[in-house]
Design a protein around this motif. Structure first.
Motif, short mmCIF file in Angstrom:
data_model
loop_
_atom_site.label_atom_id
_atom_site.label_comp_id
_atom_site.label_asym_id
_atom_site.label_seq_id
_atom_site.Cartn_x
_atom_site.Cartn_y
_atom_site.Cartn_z
N ASP A 243 0.81 -1.22 0.00
CA ASP A 243 0.00 0.00 0.00
C ASP A 243 0.84 1.27 0.00
O ASP A 243 0.43 2.29 -0.52
N ARG A 244 2.03 1.19 0.55
CA ARG A 244 2.89 2.36 0.65
C ARG A 244 3.40 2.83 -0.71
O ARG A 244 3.63 4.01 -0.92
N VAL A 245 3.58 1.90 -1.64
CA VAL A 245 4.16 2.26 -2.93
C VAL A 245 3.21 2.01 -4.11
O VAL A 245 3.62 2.08 -5.25
N ALA A 246 1.95 1.75 -3.81
CA ALA A 246 0.99 1.39 -4.86
C ALA A 246 0.70 2.56 -5.79
O ALA A 246 0.60 3.71 -5.36
N ILE A 247 0.61 2.23 -7.07
CA ILE A 247 0.09 3.16 -8.07
C ILE A 247 -0.90 2.37 -8.91
O ILE A 247 -0.99 1.16 -8.81
N HIS A 248 -1.64 3.06 -9.73
CA HIS A 248 -2.63 2.38 -10.56
C HIS A 248 -2.03 2.01 -11.90
O HIS A 248 -1.08 2.62 -12.37
N ASP A 249 -2.62 1.01 -12.51
CA ASP A 249 -2.27 0.50 -13.84
C ASP A 249 -0.83 0.02 -13.92
O ASP A 249 -0.01 0.55 -14.66
N GLU A 250 -0.54 -1.00 -13.15
CA GLU A 250 0.77 -1.64 -13.17
C GLU A 250 0.67 -2.91 -14.00
O GLU A 250 0.90 -4.01 -13.51
N SER A 251 0.31 -2.74 -15.26
CA SER A 251 0.07 -3.87 -16.13
C SER A 251 1.06 -3.91 -17.29
O SER A 251 1.55 -2.87 -17.73
N ILE A 252 1.30 -5.13 -17.76
CA ILE A 252 2.10 -5.33 -18.97
C ILE A 252 1.12 -5.70 -20.07
O ILE A 252 0.42 -6.72 -19.97
N SER A 253 1.05 -4.88 -21.10
CA SER A 253 0.08 -5.06 -22.18
C SER A 253 0.36 -6.31 -22.99
O SER A 253 1.51 -6.71 -23.18
N ASP A 254 -0.71 -6.89 -23.51
CA ASP A 254 -0.62 -8.06 -24.37
C ASP A 254 -0.18 -7.61 -25.77
O ASP A 254 -0.86 -6.81 -26.40
N PRO A 255 0.94 -8.12 -26.28
CA PRO A 255 1.43 -7.69 -27.59
C PRO A 255 0.83 -8.45 -28.78
O PRO A 255 1.11 -8.10 -29.92
N VAL A 256 0.02 -9.47 -28.52
CA VAL A 256 -0.51 -10.28 -29.60
C VAL A 256 -1.28 -9.39 -30.59
O VAL A 256 -2.12 -8.59 -30.21
N GLY A 257 -0.91 -9.54 -31.86
CA GLY A 257 -1.54 -8.78 -32.92
C GLY A 257 -0.95 -7.40 -33.17
O GLY A 257 -1.43 -6.67 -34.02
N LEU A 258 0.09 -7.03 -32.43
CA LEU A 258 0.66 -5.69 -32.53
C LEU A 258 2.01 -5.63 -33.24
O LEU A 258 2.59 -4.56 -33.35
N GLY A 259 2.55 -6.74 -33.69
CA GLY A 259 3.81 -6.73 -34.41
C GLY A 259 5.02 -7.00 -33.53
O GLY A 259 4.94 -6.98 -32.30
N ALA A 260 6.14 -7.24 -34.19
CA ALA A 260 7.38 -7.63 -33.51
C ALA A 260 7.87 -6.58 -32.51
O ALA A 260 8.38 -6.93 -31.45
N GLY A 261 7.72 -5.32 -32.84
CA GLY A 261 8.18 -4.26 -31.93
C GLY A 261 7.48 -4.31 -30.59
O GLY A 261 8.10 -4.10 -29.55
N ALA A 262 6.19 -4.62 -30.58
CA ALA A 262 5.44 -4.72 -29.32
C ALA A 262 5.95 -5.90 -28.51
O ALA A 262 6.09 -5.80 -27.29
N PHE A 263 6.23 -7.03 -29.17
CA PHE A 263 6.78 -8.19 -28.46
C PHE A 263 8.14 -7.86 -27.86
O PHE A 263 8.43 -8.26 -26.73
N GLU A 264 8.96 -7.14 -28.59
CA GLU A 264 10.28 -6.76 -28.07
C GLU A 264 10.14 -5.86 -26.85
O GLU A 264 10.85 -6.05 -25.86
N ARG A 265 9.24 -4.88 -26.91
CA ARG A 265 9.04 -3.99 -25.76
C ARG A 265 8.55 -4.77 -24.54
O ARG A 265 9.02 -4.55 -23.42
N VAL A 266 7.61 -5.69 -24.74
CA VAL A 266 7.09 -6.49 -23.64
C VAL A 266 8.20 -7.38 -23.07
O VAL A 266 8.37 -7.48 -21.86
N GLY A 267 8.97 -8.02 -23.94
CA GLY A 267 10.08 -8.86 -23.48
C GLY A 267 11.08 -8.07 -22.66
O GLY A 267 11.54 -8.53 -21.60
N GLU A 268 11.43 -6.89 -23.13
CA GLU A 268 12.37 -6.03 -22.40
C GLU A 268 11.78 -5.57 -21.08
O GLU A 268 12.49 -5.52 -20.07
N GLN A 269 10.50 -5.25 -21.06
CA GLN A 269 9.84 -4.82 -19.83
C GLN A 269 9.84 -5.95 -18.79
O GLN A 269 10.14 -5.72 -17.62
N ILE A 270 9.53 -7.15 -19.23
CA ILE A 270 9.52 -8.31 -18.33
C ILE A 270 10.94 -8.59 -17.83
O ILE A 270 11.17 -8.78 -16.63
#
Length: 179
Positions: free
Chosen positions: A130-157
């Motif tokens: 609760d001390r460090v919570a913020i909203h929308d701490e999600s990793i977006s689904d890259p399916v259907g968005l192209g290779a660049g989206a997959f790369e960004r998600v992989g790097e984020q993970i």
């Protein structure tokens, strides 16, 4: 420490996180980490999505031999730490398995908590939630968005896991967990 990664289809984000966590643990000599992944709407038996597999190889992880699994309560029960890709999925786990809330986080929520508080156990993560919570701490689904989206998600993970896995595993494990 046994970590469960969760997304919807279990062929992209959670599968990537599972394989990256194992690779990062091996790279850091952390032999006590095991990981698995599942999906709330898993494409049971499917391999990792081909573009996600290519990104994994580029990040130094092995996508081979993967088969998607559906989330089950017993999967959550055997995990010391549950890391969901979205807040909605995190909340679904807590509803599915009452009592799992103390060890269920989004991946980004757990990473930020470790980064800001120097948490070293699952109990530490929960205590500082609760001390460090913020909203929308999600990793977006890259399916259907192209290779660049997959790369960004992989790097984020990968970036999140590079902070989280060594911090929690070098401390000697998950700490006491209330199921």
């Amino acid at each position: 420490m046994h970590v469960l990664f969760l997304c919807k289809g279990n062929v992209c984000r959670s599968a990537m996180a599972e394989r990256l966590a194992v690779a990062i643990a091996a790279e850091h000599g952390l032999t006590g980490l095991t990981a698995e992944s599942a999906g709330t709407r898993a494409l049971v038996g499917f391999p990792i999505e081909p573009v996600a597999a290519e990104v994994l190889r580029g990040l130094g992880a092995d996508p081979s031999g993967f088969a998607a699994r559906r989330l089950r309560p017993e999967t959550v029960d055997r995990a010391d730490l549950v890391l969901a890709m979205t807040e909605q999925l995190r909340d679904e786990v807590v509803q599915l398995v009452p009592g799992s809330g103390r060890r269920t986080f989004t991946l980004l929520e757990a990473r930020r908590t470790v980064w800001l508080t120097k948490a070293r156990t699952v109990d530490d993560l929960h205590a500082h939630r609760d001390r460090v919570a913020i909203h929308d701490e999600s990793i977006s689904d890259p399916v259907g968005l192209g290779a660049g989206a997959f790369e960004r998600v992989g790097e984020q993970i990968a970036e999140a896991l590079l902070v989280l896995i060594p911090a929690l595993c070098e401390a000697g494990g998950p700490g006491p967990v209330d199921a």
